[in-house]
Structures are given as structure tokens and as C-alpha cells.
Design a protein around this motif. Sequence first.
Motif, mmCIF file in Angstrom:
data_model
loop_
_atom_site.group_PDB
_atom_site.id
_atom_site.type_symbol
_atom_site.label_atom_id
_atom_site.label_comp_id
_atom_site.label_asym_id
_atom_site.label_seq_id
_atom_site.Cartn_x
_atom_site.Cartn_y
_atom_site.Cartn_z
ATOM 1 N N MET A 1 0.857 -1.279 0.036
ATOM 2 C CA MET A 1 -0.049 0.128 -0.015
ATOM 3 C C MET A 1 0.708 1.429 0.101
ATOM 4 S SD MET A 1 -2.812 -1.429 2.483
ATOM 5 C CE MET A 1 -4.269 -0.295 2.270
ATOM 6 N N HIS A 2 1.877 1.393 0.741
ATOM 7 C CA HIS A 2 2.564 2.347 0.756
ATOM 8 C C HIS A 2 3.369 2.604 -0.534
ATOM 9 C CE1 HIS A 2 5.920 5.290 2.025
ATOM 10 N NE2 HIS A 2 4.721 5.383 3.334
ATOM 11 N N PRO A 3 3.560 3.811 -1.064
ATOM 12 C CA PRO A 3 4.190 4.100 -2.345
ATOM 13 C C PRO A 3 5.862 3.660 -2.407
ATOM 14 C CG PRO A 3 2.840 5.956 -1.691
ATOM 15 C CD PRO A 3 2.750 5.260 -0.589
ATOM 16 N N ILE B 1 -0.472 17.894 1.929
ATOM 17 C CA ILE B 1 -0.365 17.508 3.551
ATOM 18 C C ILE B 1 0.698 16.791 4.007
ATOM 19 C CG2 ILE B 1 -1.813 15.514 3.243
ATOM 20 C CD1 ILE B 1 -2.936 15.991 6.193
ATOM 21 N N CYS B 2 1.469 16.181 2.713
ATOM 22 C CA CYS B 2 2.474 15.374 3.164
ATOM 23 C C CYS B 2 3.751 16.132 3.394
ATOM 24 C CB CYS B 2 2.530 14.558 1.747
ATOM 25 S SG CYS B 2 1.239 13.515 1.105
ATOM 26 N N LYS B 3 3.797 17.446 2.921
ATOM 27 C CA LYS B 3 4.940 18.291 3.098
ATOM 28 C C LYS B 3 4.851 18.855 4.562
ATOM 29 C CE LYS B 3 4.875 19.234 -1.686
ATOM 30 N NZ LYS B 3 4.636 20.397 -2.735
ATOM 31 N N ALA C 1 1.947 3.949 7.283
ATOM 32 C CA ALA C 1 2.370 5.419 7.424
ATOM 33 C C ALA C 1 1.997 6.024 6.117
ATOM 34 C CB ALA C 1 3.335 5.553 8.320
ATOM 35 N N CYS C 2 0.773 6.855 5.930
ATOM 36 C CA CYS C 2 0.622 7.502 4.654
ATOM 37 C C CYS C 2 -0.629 8.097 4.775
ATOM 38 C CB CYS C 2 1.004 6.514 3.345
ATOM 39 S SG CYS C 2 0.323 7.343 1.967
ATOM 40 N N HIS C 3 -0.641 9.441 4.221
ATOM 41 C CA HIS C 3 -1.795 10.125 4.062
ATOM 42 C C HIS C 3 -2.842 9.646 3.314
ATOM 43 C CE1 HIS C 3 -0.436 12.909 7.116
ATOM 44 N NE2 HIS C 3 0.782 13.188 6.554
ATOM 45 N N LEU C 4 -2.350 8.866 2.202
ATOM 46 C CA LEU C 4 -3.371 8.243 1.430
ATOM 47 C C LEU C 4 -4.503 7.355 1.978
ATOM 48 C CD1 LEU C 4 -1.233 7.196 -1.818
ATOM 49 C CD2 LEU C 4 -2.671 8.998 -1.719
ATOM 50 N N GLY D 1 7.234 16.773 7.237
ATOM 51 C CA GLY D 1 6.280 15.927 6.828
ATOM 52 C C GLY D 1 6.677 14.472 6.617
ATOM 53 N N CYS D 2 6.001 14.133 5.512
ATOM 54 C CA CYS D 2 6.325 12.444 5.371
ATOM 55 C C CYS D 2 7.710 12.229 4.993
ATOM 56 C CB CYS D 2 5.389 12.011 4.091
ATOM 57 S SG CYS D 2 5.766 10.441 3.644
ATOM 58 N N PRO D 3 8.665 11.532 5.289
ATOM 59 C CA PRO D 3 9.907 11.490 5.087
ATOM 60 C C PRO D 3 10.188 10.988 3.498
ATOM 61 C CG PRO D 3 9.377 9.811 6.632
ATOM 62 C CD PRO D 3 8.279 10.783 6.444
ATOM 63 N N PHE D 4 9.228 10.531 2.943
ATOM 64 C CA PHE D 4 9.398 9.929 1.634
ATOM 65 C C PHE D 4 8.581 11.023 0.614
ATOM 66 C CE2 PHE D 4 7.615 6.981 -1.743
ATOM 67 C CZ PHE D 4 8.943 6.528 -2.353
ATOM 68 N N HIS D 5 8.155 12.118 1.045
ATOM 69 C CA HIS D 5 7.601 12.840 0.000
ATOM 70 C C HIS D 5 8.414 13.516 -0.924
ATOM 71 C CE1 HIS D 5 8.707 17.028 2.115
ATOM 72 N NE2 HIS D 5 8.604 17.331 1.062
ATOM 73 N N PRO D 6 9.667 13.907 -0.544
ATOM 74 C CA PRO D 6 10.416 14.385 -1.979
ATOM 75 C C PRO D 6 10.573 13.286 -3.003
ATOM 76 C CG PRO D 6 11.696 14.681 -0.070
ATOM 77 C CD PRO D 6 10.615 13.860 0.329
ATOM 78 N N ARG D 7 10.414 12.235 -2.841
ATOM 79 C CA ARG D 7 10.619 11.101 -3.920
ATOM 80 C C ARG D 7 9.117 10.492 -4.347
ATOM 81 N NH1 ARG D 7 14.952 6.966 -1.792
ATOM 82 N NH2 ARG D 7 15.297 6.514 -3.970
ATOM 83 N N CYS D 8 8.268 10.942 -3.646
ATOM 84 C CA CYS D 8 6.779 10.493 -3.799
ATOM 85 C C CYS D 8 5.832 10.713 -4.899
ATOM 86 C CB CYS D 8 5.883 10.233 -2.741
ATOM 87 S SG CYS D 8 4.488 9.431 -2.551
ATOM 88 N N SER D 9 5.469 9.878 -5.836
ATOM 89 C CA SER D 9 4.736 10.408 -7.130
ATOM 90 C C SER D 9 3.408 10.844 -6.638
ATOM 91 C CB SER D 9 4.777 9.588 -8.311
ATOM 92 O OG SER D 9 4.222 8.333 -7.631
ATOM 93 N N LYS D 10 2.918 10.383 -5.369
ATOM 94 C CA LYS D 10 1.735 10.550 -4.899
ATOM 95 C C LYS D 10 1.560 11.634 -4.036
ATOM 96 C CE LYS D 10 0.368 5.997 -5.979
ATOM 97 N NZ LYS D 10 0.316 4.620 -5.585
ATOM 98 N N CYS D 11 2.701 12.304 -3.969
ATOM 99 C CA CYS D 11 2.805 13.528 -2.884
ATOM 100 C C CYS D 11 1.625 14.448 -2.705
ATOM 101 C CB CYS D 11 4.105 14.074 -3.119
ATOM 102 S SG CYS D 11 4.157 15.440 -1.507
HETATM 103 FE FE1 SF4 Z 1 4.241 10.244 2.085
HETATM 104 FE FE2 SF4 Z 1 2.126 11.499 1.146
HETATM 105 FE FE3 SF4 Z 1 3.657 9.935 -0.449
HETATM 106 FE FE4 SF4 Z 1 1.731 8.787 1.407
HETATM 107 S S1 SF4 Z 1 1.302 9.741 -0.321
HETATM 108 S S2 SF4 Z 1 4.150 8.188 1.289
HETATM 109 S S3 SF4 Z 1 2.219 10.328 2.888
HETATM 110 S S4 SF4 Z 1 4.351 11.555 0.223
#
Ligand code: SF4
Length: 333
Positions: free
Chosen positions: A257-259, A308-310, A326-329, A295-305
Motif C-alpha cells: 500500500m505504501h508508495p 499535507i504530506c509536506k 504510515a501514509c496520508h493516502l 512531513g512525510c520522510p518519503f515526500h520528496p520522492r513520492c509520485s503521489k505526494c
Molecule cells: Fe508520504 Fe504522502 Fe507519498 Fe503517502 S502519499 S508516501 S504520505 S508523500
Amino acid sequence: MADNRKDLLVVENLTMEFESAKRFLEKKKPSVKAVNDVSFAVKEGETFGLVGESGCGKTTLGKCVVRLLKPTAGKLMFNDDGEWKDLLDLKKQESFELRKKLQIVFQDPYAALNPQHTILEAFDEPMRVHGIGGKDKEARKKLIAEALTRVNLQPDYMYRYPHEFSGGQRQRICVAKALVLQPKMIICDEPVSALDVSVQAQLLNLMKKLQRELGITYIFIAHDLSVVQYMSDRIGVMYLGNMVELADADELYNNPMHPYTEALLSAVPVPVVNAKKERIILEGDVPSPMNPPSGCPFHPRCSKCMEICKQEKPALRETDQQHFIACHLYNGK
Ligand code: SF4
């Protein structure tokens, strides 16, 4: 299917922060959170896998569990035959007693054995210290021979030196050295990544067989997802010191589920001819843990950012079927 096994280890809000040297004009020493507020439980007799890219904190976490490192904050509760003990708050004698119950097998079997000691000497010293086999050297030798036989090595190999063995044999010796202390849990820190592919499967199958025979619990740390899937009952995915997803191994592989987990799994080869699989390429490098993103530690690399994630760091929440993420999605789930 419900897993009724008892918890053996409960990790609560574990944080490991390292301070680095103060640089010119800096007021305070910069620090790095190698493990950031991580919580999970490991059940008796299971294999709990920990995966993530290099530097995600999984090895640091393993070292905290065996107390090679003293965590900055959090709790490590160990079920010692029905009595819960806080591994970070033990009296001297309790600490000594529990040391043998938690063993670690390191990645590099070449560095793990002293080249000047025979296998007998390497095994005998910790056995004497912990009173395994009593004061009788012959009784201890018998236990060493049994441990070597368990890992498919000849008992008389105990008289040899480490340089006389191949990498795979040395790693089996390291497993036997842990076994001889009759541990409840072994932390396996990348135990096959320094070995040839041809001997990796042998060692993994051997470790599974030992678990069936002796009921040992493993925390299995690796960056190779196919290896972790093969070994583990449940898996925790770590990114930049944080646990971002945790689920049963099959659930995680069939329904990531987590990107970040999706991207990791997309890189695992499929053993089917002409099978098509879309690879998710992660942009950029893992950010520096000295300057982690907001915010989310993965946000700079996440295509679904999302916006709120920042700003807000998502907490690890249960969605369904013991699947934590652990994901806002998934905040609404
Ligand atoms: Fe993080 Fe947002 Fe991507 Fe989920 S969607 S992994 S919270 S940046």
C-alpha cells in the motif's frame, strides 16, 4: 488466519540518535536519528523481516535489540519465560542472563570470527562465560560438535581455523556459534548478502529448518526483498529511520500500500518467462538523515505526494488484516 503465538519482543517508540562532531561556527552538535520512534512486536517462533534501502536504520535497530547500541529513547520489552523484562533497564545479573538469549549473526562471516582462534576456542569462551555445558571441557566439546552437526558441518571442524573454510561454511559456523548459547531470538543482519547466490539458498533453508526444530525466533534484516519474503512471516518496511508499512509477508507482497513499498516490490524480478511487470523508478536519492524532509520522510520522492504530506508526518495506523501503514493516502481508512 489468526496467529495466536505470544509476543516475545515488544519494541515501543524506539529512537536511536547519534551526535556527530560540531563543525566550525555551529552552536550545537548536529544529530542524526537513525531510528525514529519505531514500534512493533515479534512473536515467539516467527521470522520478522526488516527491509529497506541501505541507511534506512534496520541494522541500527537490530543492534539496539541485542544492546550493542543503547537507544536514546523508547522501550524494549522481552518476554523471559512469561516474565516481561525491559532490556534497557536490567540489573547486571539479569543483563548477563539475557545476553545469551539474544544473539546476532552479522553480514560478514570473515570479520565475525577471530582468525587466530580455532572454532573450538571461538565457541568455548562464551560457553564458559555463560556456564553452558558446565565446567567439563569434554561436555562443552560435545555441545559444540552437536551445534556443528546441526548446521551440516563435520564435528572435527572445531579444530580448524576460520581461513580453512569457505564463506558459506563460515556463515554456518557463525549460526552454530549463536545456537550453542541456546538463544530464544537471533538477529540475522544481512546473513546471506556476502555469499555467492549458489550458497544463499542453502543457508536460508538451513535457518528455516533450525527454526522448525528449535523454535527460535528470528529478526531477519535484508535489503533483498525476495530473500525477506522467502524467510519471513511478517515484514516491516523502513525508510529513513521510520517504519512505513508492516504486514504479513503474503499480504505485503500481494497488496503493498505504501508508495515506497510499491516501488521496492516493483524492482523484484518475477520468475516467469516473458512476464511483464511495471517498474516504478524512484527519483532522487534517499535524503540525508542529518537534514530529513518535513512531513512525510518519503515526500520528496513520492509520485503521489499531496500538500499535507509536506507538512504533517503520517502516523503508522492499522488499515485492515493487521496491515499497518504510515501514509496520508490511507488516513480515512
Ligand atoms: Fe508520504 Fe504522502 Fe507519498 Fe503517502 S502519499 S508516501 S504520505 S508523500
